[in-house]
Design an enzyme around this catalytic site. Structure first.
Site, PDB file in Angstrom:
ATOM      1  N   SER A 169       0.871  -1.186   0.000  1.00 43.59           N
ATOM      2  CA  SER A 169       0.000   0.000   0.000  1.00 43.59           C
ATOM      3  C   SER A 169       0.895   1.219   0.000  1.00 43.59           C
ATOM      4  O   SER A 169       2.061   1.153   0.432  1.00 43.59           O
ATOM      5  CB  SER A 169      -0.857   0.007   1.272  1.00 43.59           C
ATOM      6  OG  SER A 169      -1.418   1.290   1.496  1.00 43.59           O
ATOM      7  N   TYR A 182      -2.763  -1.075  10.441  1.00 47.42           N
ATOM      8  CA  TYR A 182      -2.674  -1.279   8.988  1.00 47.42           C
ATOM      9  C   TYR A 182      -1.339  -0.756   8.447  1.00 47.42           C
ATOM     10  O   TYR A 182      -0.640  -1.439   7.694  1.00 47.42           O
ATOM     11  CB  TYR A 182      -3.847  -0.561   8.317  1.00 47.42           C
ATOM     12  CG  TYR A 182      -3.947  -0.767   6.817  1.00 47.42           C
ATOM     13  CD1 TYR A 182      -4.568  -1.896   6.299  1.00 47.42           C
ATOM     14  CD2 TYR A 182      -3.426   0.172   5.930  1.00 47.42           C
ATOM     15  CE1 TYR A 182      -4.667  -2.086   4.928  1.00 47.42           C
ATOM     16  CE2 TYR A 182      -3.526  -0.012   4.557  1.00 47.42           C
ATOM     17  CZ  TYR A 182      -4.153  -1.142   4.063  1.00 47.42           C
ATOM     18  OH  TYR A 182      -4.240  -1.325   2.706  1.00 47.42           O
TER      19      TYR A 182
HETATM   20  C1  BGC Z   1      -6.217   1.550   2.027  1.00 43.43           C
HETATM   21  C2  BGC Z   1      -7.385   2.412   1.596  1.00 43.43           C
HETATM   22  C3  BGC Z   1      -6.934   3.823   1.341  1.00 43.43           C
HETATM   23  C4  BGC Z   1      -5.701   3.876   0.450  1.00 43.43           C
HETATM   24  C5  BGC Z   1      -5.135   5.277   0.301  1.00 43.43           C
HETATM   25  C6  BGC Z   1      -5.116   1.684   1.007  1.00 43.43           C
HETATM   26  O1  BGC Z   1      -4.044   0.839   1.323  1.00 43.43           O
HETATM   27  O2  BGC Z   1      -6.633   0.201   2.155  1.00 43.43           O
HETATM   28  O3  BGC Z   1      -8.397   2.384   2.587  1.00 43.43           O
HETATM   29  O4  BGC Z   1      -7.979   4.547   0.722  1.00 43.43           O
HETATM   30  O5  BGC Z   1      -4.691   3.033   0.965  1.00 43.43           O
HETATM   31  O6  BGC Z   1      -5.036   5.950   1.530  1.00 43.43           O
END
Ligand code: BGC
Length: 284
Positions: A169, A182
Site C-alpha cells: 500500500s 494497517y
Molecule cells: C487503504 C485504503 C486507502 C488507500 C489510500 C489503502 O491501502 O486500504 O483504505 O484509501 O490506501 O489511503
C-alpha cells in the site's frame, strides 16, 4: 459528474491482458473474491495462467470470479482458507499441488483494515490486521518458495523459478494516523518483500510488491462513495481520479511475466501520484 454518484462511474475497460504472456503458468491469488484480488485473478487468467481463487468469506463471489476466469480459457477453482492459519495455508498449497502440479506465481493480496484511534485500539484489532496482512504473506510465501526451490526454473514456462507479488500500500511509506495497525502491517510487508527478494534472487525467484493508492474497492467505500468524500480524496491524488482494480491487475500481470524479468525487490507504486506529497505543490 452524476450528482448521485461521487466517483466517476467505471468505464467499460478493455481486458486487462490481451497477450497470453502467462500461458502454462499456475497462479495463486489470496483474497481474490473481491476488490483488487478479484481483478488480479481475472487478469492473470486473461494472460493465460491457471488460477487458484483464495477467499475466506462469500462462496458465491469466489465462484463468480472462477467463472469469469474460465471464460478466458484458463483453469480455475475457488479455495476457502484463512491465510493467517498455518494449517489452512498448508492444506491450500497441498490441494494446489494435486490440482495444478506446481505454482509459478503467488500474489499475496489478502488484507483488511480494523481502524481505530490508537488509545482505543484493541489487541484483537491489532492482531487481526497483523496476522492477516503480514503473517499471512509470510505463510503463503514460505509454501510457495518451498515449491519454487524444489522445481527450479523450467525455461519453457518462465525465466524465473517463481514470482511473488506482495500487495502492499502507499501506507508502507505514508504514515496513517487512526490506522496504525494497517500502516505497521504494510511497513512490515516492505521489508519482508525486500529481504525475501535479496535472499531468493540467487535462486532465480523474483519477489516484488505493488503499492496501490486509493482504489475503488469495498475496503475504502467511505473514501469515495459520497461527493464530499471523493472531493476530499482527490486533494490527495494529483492525477485526479480514483484508481480502478484493473489498474492494479495490469501491473500484476507485468510483474508476474518475463517482461519484468530483471525487476527484483522493487515496489511499484500505482497511486496516481499519492506518494508525491501533493500538499507541497502549493505549500512548503
Ligand atoms: C487503504 C485504503 C486507502 C488507500 C489510500 C489503502 O491501502 O486500504 O483504505 O484509501 O490506501 O489511503
Amino acid at each position: 459528474m452524476n450528482s448521485s454518484q461521487a466517483a466517476p462511474a467505471e468505464s467499460s475497460a478493455p481486458p486487462v491482458a490481451v497477450h497470453k504472456v502467462l500461458t502454462g503458468q499456475k497462479a495463486l491469488v489470496t483474497g481474490a473474491n473481491s476488490g483488487i484480488g478479484k481483478a488480479v485473478a481475472i487478469g492473470l487468467g486473461q494472460a493465460g495462467a491457471d488460477v487458484v481463487v483464495n477467499y475466506v468469506a462469500d462462496d458465491a463471489a469466489a465462484d463468480a470470479v472462477v467463472e469469469e476466469i474460465r471464460k478466458s480459457g484458463a483453469r480455475a477453482y475457488a479455495y476457502k482458507a484463512d491465510v493467517s492459519s498455518e494449517d489452512q495455508v498448508a492444506a491450500m498449497f497441498a490441494r494446489m499441488m494435486r490440482e495444478f502440479g506446481t505454482i509459478d506465481i503467488l500474489v499475496s493480496n489478502a488484507g483488511l483494515q480494523r481502524d481505530s484511534a490508537l488509545h482505543e485500539m484493541t489487541l484483537a484489532q491489532w492482531n487481526t490486521v497483523l496476522n492477516i496482512n503480514l503473517t499471512g504473506q509470510f505463510l503463503c510465501a514460505r509454501q510457495a518458495v518451498q515449491e519454487f526451490l524444489r522445481r527450479g526454473v523450467v525455461p519453457s514456462v518462465s525465466s524465473a523459478a517463481g514470482k511473488i507479488i506482495c500487495m502492499s500500500s502507499v501506507h508502507q511509506e505514508i504514515p496513517w494516523g487512526g490506522h496504525v495497525n494497517y500502516a505497521s502491517s504494510k511497513g512490515g510487508i516492505k521489508l519482508l518483500m525486500e529481504s525475501m527478494a535479496q535472499e531468493l534472487a540467487p535462486k532465480r525467484i523474483r519477489v516484488n510488491a505493488i503499492a496501490p493508492g486509493a482504489i475503488r474497492t469495498p475496503i475504502n467505500t467511505s473514501a469515495w462513495q459520497t461527493k464530499a468524500a471523493y472531493d476530499a480524496l482527490m486533494t490527495l491524488v494529483p492525477y485526479g481520479r480514483i484508481g480502478e482494480p484493473e489498474d492494479i491487475a495490469r501491473a500484476a500481470v507485468w510483474l508476474a511475466s518475463d517482461h519484468s524479468d530483471y525487476v527484483v525487490g522493487t515496489t511499484l507504486f500505482v497511486d496516481g501520484g499519492m506518494t508525491l506529497y501533493p500538499g507541497f505543490s502549493t505549500g512548503g
